[in-house]
Design a protein around this motif. Structure first.
Motif, PDB file in Angstrom:
ATOM      1  N   ARG A 308       0.840  -1.206   0.000  1.00 14.34           N
ATOM      2  CA  ARG A 308       0.000   0.000   0.000  1.00 14.34           C
ATOM      3  C   ARG A 308       0.868   1.246   0.000  1.00 14.34           C
ATOM      4  O   ARG A 308       0.582   2.225  -0.697  1.00 14.34           O
ATOM      5  CB  ARG A 308      -0.929  -0.015   1.215  1.00 14.34           C
ATOM      6  N   ASP A 309       1.946   1.210   0.805  1.00 13.34           N
ATOM      7  CA  ASP A 309       2.885   2.344   0.831  1.00 13.34           C
ATOM      8  C   ASP A 309       3.561   2.516  -0.523  1.00 13.34           C
ATOM      9  O   ASP A 309       3.733   3.639  -1.010  1.00 13.34           O
ATOM     10  CB  ASP A 309       3.951   2.123   1.909  1.00 13.34           C
ATOM     11  N   ILE A 310       3.957   1.400  -1.131  1.00  9.26           N
ATOM     12  CA  ILE A 310       4.607   1.467  -2.441  1.00  9.26           C
ATOM     13  C   ILE A 310       3.636   1.995  -3.488  1.00  9.26           C
ATOM     14  O   ILE A 310       4.003   2.829  -4.333  1.00  9.26           O
ATOM     15  CB  ILE A 310       5.141   0.075  -2.841  1.00  9.26           C
ATOM     16  N   LEU A 311       2.396   1.532  -3.444  1.00  8.67           N
ATOM     17  CA  LEU A 311       1.390   1.985  -4.413  1.00  8.67           C
ATOM     18  C   LEU A 311       1.157   3.485  -4.283  1.00  8.67           C
ATOM     19  O   LEU A 311       1.102   4.205  -5.300  1.00  8.67           O
ATOM     20  CB  LEU A 311       0.089   1.218  -4.184  1.00  8.67           C
ATOM     21  N   GLU A 312       1.023   3.963  -3.050  1.00  9.19           N
ATOM     22  CA  GLU A 312       0.808   5.396  -2.839  1.00  9.19           C
ATOM     23  C   GLU A 312       1.987   6.205  -3.358  1.00  9.19           C
ATOM     24  O   GLU A 312       1.813   7.286  -3.944  1.00  9.19           O
ATOM     25  CB  GLU A 312       0.585   5.674  -1.349  1.00  9.19           C
ATOM     26  N   PHE A 313       3.193   5.671  -3.180  1.00 11.33           N
ATOM     27  CA  PHE A 313       4.378   6.383  -3.661  1.00 11.33           C
ATOM     28  C   PHE A 313       4.426   6.418  -5.191  1.00 11.33           C
ATOM     29  O   PHE A 313       4.687   7.465  -5.800  1.00 11.33           O
ATOM     30  CB  PHE A 313       5.640   5.709  -3.113  1.00 11.33           C
ATOM     31  N   LEU A 314       4.188   5.268  -5.818  1.00 11.40           N
ATOM     32  CA  LEU A 314       4.267   5.217  -7.276  1.00 11.40           C
ATOM     33  C   LEU A 314       3.169   6.038  -7.938  1.00 11.40           C
ATOM     34  O   LEU A 314       3.387   6.633  -9.001  1.00 11.40           O
ATOM     35  CB  LEU A 314       4.190   3.763  -7.749  1.00 11.40           C
ATOM     36  N   TYR A 318       4.103  10.057  -2.594  1.00  5.42           N
ATOM     37  CA  TYR A 318       4.238  10.209  -1.141  1.00  5.42           C
ATOM     38  C   TYR A 318       5.029   9.040  -0.554  1.00  5.42           C
ATOM     39  O   TYR A 318       4.606   7.885  -0.668  1.00  5.42           O
ATOM     40  CB  TYR A 318       2.859  10.286  -0.474  1.00  5.42           C
ATOM     41  N   SER A 319       6.150   9.361   0.080  1.00  7.51           N
ATOM     42  CA  SER A 319       6.952   8.332   0.745  1.00  7.51           C
ATOM     43  C   SER A 319       6.390   8.068   2.134  1.00  7.51           C
ATOM     44  O   SER A 319       5.878   8.986   2.788  1.00  7.51           O
ATOM     45  CB  SER A 319       8.415   8.770   0.855  1.00  7.51           C
ATOM     46  N   PRO A 320       6.490   6.841   2.620  1.00 11.20           N
ATOM     47  CA  PRO A 320       5.953   6.535   3.947  1.00 11.20           C
ATOM     48  C   PRO A 320       6.816   7.136   5.053  1.00 11.20           C
ATOM     49  O   PRO A 320       8.037   7.243   4.915  1.00 11.20           O
ATOM     50  CB  PRO A 320       5.997   5.003   4.003  1.00 11.20           C
ATOM     51  N   GLU A 321       6.171   7.531   6.126  1.00  7.08           N
ATOM     52  CA  GLU A 321       6.898   7.997   7.307  1.00  7.08           C
ATOM     53  C   GLU A 321       6.884   6.888   8.349  1.00  7.08           C
ATOM     54  O   GLU A 321       5.883   6.212   8.536  1.00  7.08           O
ATOM     55  CB  GLU A 321       6.255   9.261   7.887  1.00  7.08           C
ATOM     56  N   SER A 322       8.014   6.718   9.013  1.00  8.84           N
ATOM     57  CA  SER A 322       8.089   5.727  10.088  1.00  8.84           C
ATOM     58  C   SER A 322       8.911   6.313  11.223  1.00  8.84           C
ATOM     59  O   SER A 322       9.680   7.261  11.033  1.00  8.84           O
ATOM     60  CB  SER A 322       8.739   4.425   9.592  1.00  8.84           C
ATOM     61  N   SER A 323       8.737   5.764  12.411  1.00  7.46           N
ATOM     62  CA  SER A 323       9.506   6.251  13.556  1.00  7.46           C
ATOM     63  C   SER A 323       9.763   5.105  14.513  1.00  7.46           C
ATOM     64  O   SER A 323       8.969   4.165  14.609  1.00  7.46           O
ATOM     65  CB  SER A 323       8.772   7.386  14.275  1.00  7.46           C
ATOM     66  N   VAL A 324      10.895   5.176  15.195  1.00  7.18           N
ATOM     67  CA  VAL A 324      11.250   4.196  16.209  1.00  7.18           C
ATOM     68  C   VAL A 324      11.797   4.961  17.400  1.00  7.18           C
ATOM     69  O   VAL A 324      12.533   5.937  17.242  1.00  7.18           O
ATOM     70  CB  VAL A 324      12.287   3.181  15.672  1.00  7.18           C
ATOM     71  N   LYS A 325      11.414   4.546  18.590  1.00  6.91           N
ATOM     72  CA  LYS A 325      11.827   5.244  19.798  1.00  6.91           C
ATOM     73  C   LYS A 325      13.191   4.739  20.251  1.00  6.91           C
ATOM     74  O   LYS A 325      13.392   3.545  20.463  1.00  6.91           O
ATOM     75  CB  LYS A 325      10.795   5.041  20.906  1.00  6.91           C
ATOM     76  N   ILE A 326      14.122   5.675  20.396  1.00  3.96           N
ATOM     77  CA  ILE A 326      15.467   5.368  20.865  1.00  3.96           C
ATOM     78  C   ILE A 326      15.660   6.119  22.178  1.00  3.96           C
ATOM     79  O   ILE A 326      15.887   7.335  22.184  1.00  3.96           O
ATOM     80  CB  ILE A 326      16.549   5.805  19.857  1.00  3.96           C
ATOM     81  N   CYS A 337      14.733   5.782   0.970  1.00  2.00           N
ATOM     82  CA  CYS A 337      16.168   5.617   1.211  1.00  2.00           C
ATOM     83  C   CYS A 337      16.433   5.424   2.705  1.00  2.00           C
ATOM     84  O   CYS A 337      17.120   4.478   3.118  1.00  2.00           O
ATOM     85  CB  CYS A 337      16.915   6.836   0.677  1.00  2.00           C
ATOM     86  N   GLN A 338      15.884   6.307   3.535  1.00  2.00           N
ATOM     87  CA  GLN A 338      16.086   6.211   4.975  1.00  2.00           C
ATOM     88  C   GLN A 338      15.451   4.950   5.542  1.00  2.00           C
ATOM     89  O   GLN A 338      16.019   4.293   6.416  1.00  2.00           O
ATOM     90  CB  GLN A 338      15.496   7.444   5.660  1.00  2.00           C
ATOM     91  N   LEU A 339      14.264   4.608   5.049  1.00  2.00           N
ATOM     92  CA  LEU A 339      13.553   3.440   5.565  1.00  2.00           C
ATOM     93  C   LEU A 339      14.311   2.158   5.258  1.00  2.00           C
ATOM     94  O   LEU A 339      14.420   1.261   6.114  1.00  2.00           O
ATOM     95  CB  LEU A 339      12.150   3.378   4.957  1.00  2.00           C
ATOM     96  N   VAL A 340      14.864   2.044   4.050  1.00  2.00           N
ATOM     97  CA  VAL A 340      15.642   0.858   3.680  1.00  2.00           C
ATOM     98  C   VAL A 340      16.881   0.743   4.564  1.00  2.00           C
ATOM     99  O   VAL A 340      17.232  -0.340   5.042  1.00  2.00           O
ATOM    100  CB  VAL A 340      16.025   0.911   2.182  1.00  2.00           C
ATOM    101  N   GLN A 341      17.553   1.876   4.791  1.00  4.68           N
ATOM    102  CA  GLN A 341      18.732   1.862   5.659  1.00  4.68           C
ATOM    103  C   GLN A 341      18.370   1.437   7.080  1.00  4.68           C
ATOM    104  O   GLN A 341      19.047   0.599   7.686  1.00  4.68           O
ATOM    105  CB  GLN A 341      19.385   3.248   5.685  1.00  4.68           C
ATOM    106  N   LEU A 342      17.294   2.009   7.603  1.00  6.34           N
ATOM    107  CA  LEU A 342      16.879   1.710   8.969  1.00  6.34           C
ATOM    108  C   LEU A 342      16.504   0.237   9.120  1.00  6.34           C
ATOM    109  O   LEU A 342      16.961  -0.436  10.059  1.00  6.34           O
ATOM    110  CB  LEU A 342      15.694   2.597   9.355  1.00  6.34           C
ATOM    111  N   ASN A 343      15.701  -0.273   8.204  1.00 11.60           N
ATOM    112  CA  ASN A 343      15.262  -1.666   8.306  1.00 11.60           C
ATOM    113  C   ASN A 343      16.425  -2.646   8.186  1.00 11.60           C
ATOM    114  O   ASN A 343      16.483  -3.661   8.888  1.00 11.60           O
ATOM    115  CB  ASN A 343      14.212  -1.977   7.239  1.00 11.60           C
TER     116      ASN A 343
END
Length: 426
Positions: A308-314, A318-326, A337-343
């Protein structure tokens, strides 16, 4: 015969100067002193076990080296042993490379993980460059073995991490991406039958390749390579394995994000736009796929959400936003780009991800992330759980320490046999 090695261990560890400055002698309570004492005990324990485990990598028995590598991976995941890296960097690197060249599949996987952690701990600079220069050839050779999937996947992850940290030139990164690509698209000589790569290997290759693509300038890449990559990843969207489909989908989103495809020739753009139309239909179907027999609901939901995120982007850009608590801060990503690096780094670091994100300056630069500073920094505030983990007789570190001490007792009992055997079983 291996050369007799002297065992001289440092039995005390000190807090960083920043830590001692942050706690004045007039305000330090008894509880603070108890924490610091516990910190010093655990830090000393970690350093001594890393030293002992490094010594064990010279042993002839493969199981001994495997246990030592488990302890080293645990040590680098739960801590950032900069002093150890400063003193023993070259020795650890080359013993791990020996394991990659001659060890079992399990030993190769562990050594690959250890080298990647070594690179991340050292950070960008001469050490990371040396790791890449020295490791690329043995890793490339090991990848040609077509052995167990876990071994090949670990080698691919290692190559991705050491290139990400130590690759300063686009040519270096491109070379490593080509090595990865050849794992599933080997250059075959005459009368050589291609071995079909397993789903885990394909997934690992796509993930590692995508991770390195995040460091590249898309406009500098050959348009024909884009077409070949997009076409291949499109075929992977038809595979039965869900992990392959997700990795391929994220790779395609990344290509369309950084590829600067509008700068290609009219003929190239027309061809790629035709591929994109096909991919849109594939992505749309995967975003609403119904669960089949034996399909895990969690995996299915993960696939649907990803596509769904990929479809919305293509469709809308709109790129997906994600967050992780550190700790007390949120690390947020706003691009593929950031999401691939993070995952990728979350998967590679496993249980050590939070620790490294809190203290690893290289990762702070990668994600432009500044963690909250605690009273005791650099991993020196140790929880009761962590203390128990390192003191437990069942922990990998404790087992390595016990094995090392047993070895010393055996040597003391037989002074005539006072040489370690260096090398590997034939």
């Amino acid at each position: 015969m291996g050369k007799q090695r002297r065992v001289q261990r440092k039995n005390a560890a000190m807090l960083d100067s920043d830590d001692t400055d942050s706690v004045s002698s007039t305000s330090t309570s008894k509880s603070d002193q108890m924490v610091e004492t516990g910190v010093e005990d655990v830090q000393t324990d970690k350093e001594s076990v890393l030293d002992q485990s490094l010594d064990a990598l010279f042993e002839k028995r493969g199981s001994t080296r495997e246990m030592a590598l488990v302890a080293i991976v645990d040590g680098f995941s739960s801590n950032l042993p900069h002093e150890f890296v400063e003193k023993k960097f070259a020795t650890l690197l080359h013993q791990c490379l020996n394991s990659i060249k001659k060890g079992s599949a399990k030993e190769v996987a562990l050594a690959s993980h250890a080298i990647g952690l070594l690179a991340l701990t050292a950070g960008s600079g001469k050490k990371a460059q040396e790791i890449l220069e020295d490791a690329i050839s043995p890793i490339s050779e090991a990848l040609k073995s077509r052995s167990e999937s876990s071994k090949i996947s670990s080698l691919l992850d290692c190559l991705a991490v050491i290139t990400f940290v130590g690759g300063n030139e686009a040519e270096e990164t491109d070379k490593c991406m080509q090595i990865m690509w050849q794992v599933v698209h080997p250059k075959l000589g005459p009368n050589v039958v291609a071995t079909k790569p397993s789903p885990p290997v394909i997934t690992a290759m796509v993930s590692a390749w995508s991770f390195l693509l995040t460091t590249m300038d898309g406009s500098s890449l050959d348009p024909k390579s884009w077409q070949g990559s997009i076409s291949y990843f499109s075929t992977l969207l038809e595979k039965d394995d869900r992990s392959i489909r997700i990795a391929a989908g994220e790779a395609l989103a990344l290509i369309f994000e950084i590829g600067n495809l509008e700068k290609l020739s009219v003929q190239d753009v027309t061809h790629i736009q035709g591929l994109k139309a096909k991919i849109l239909n594939q992505v749309r179907n995967l975003s609403v796929e119904a669960g089949g027999k034996g399909s895990a609901k969690k995996d299915l939901n993960n696939q649907r959400n990803t596509f769904r995120d990929i479809l919305e982007f293509l469709e809308d850009g709109y790129s997906p936003e994600s967050s992780v608590k550190i700790g007390g801060e949120l690390l947020t990503t706003t691009t593929w780009c950031q999401l691939v690096q993070l995952n990728f780094l979350k998967r590679f670091l496993r249980g050590g991800f939070i620790k490294h994100m809190q203290e690893n300056e290289f990762l702070h630069e990668v994600f432009d992330f500044t963690p909250k500073k605690n009273l005791l920094t650099s991993g020196d505030r140790v929880s009761g759980t962590e203390k128990r983990m390192y003191k437990s007789p069942n922990s990998a570190l404790s087992k390595a320490r016990t094995q090392y001490l047993n070895k010393q007792r055996m040597l003391s009992q037989d002074k005539n046999g006072g040489h370690y055997v260096s090398g590997f079983d034939d």
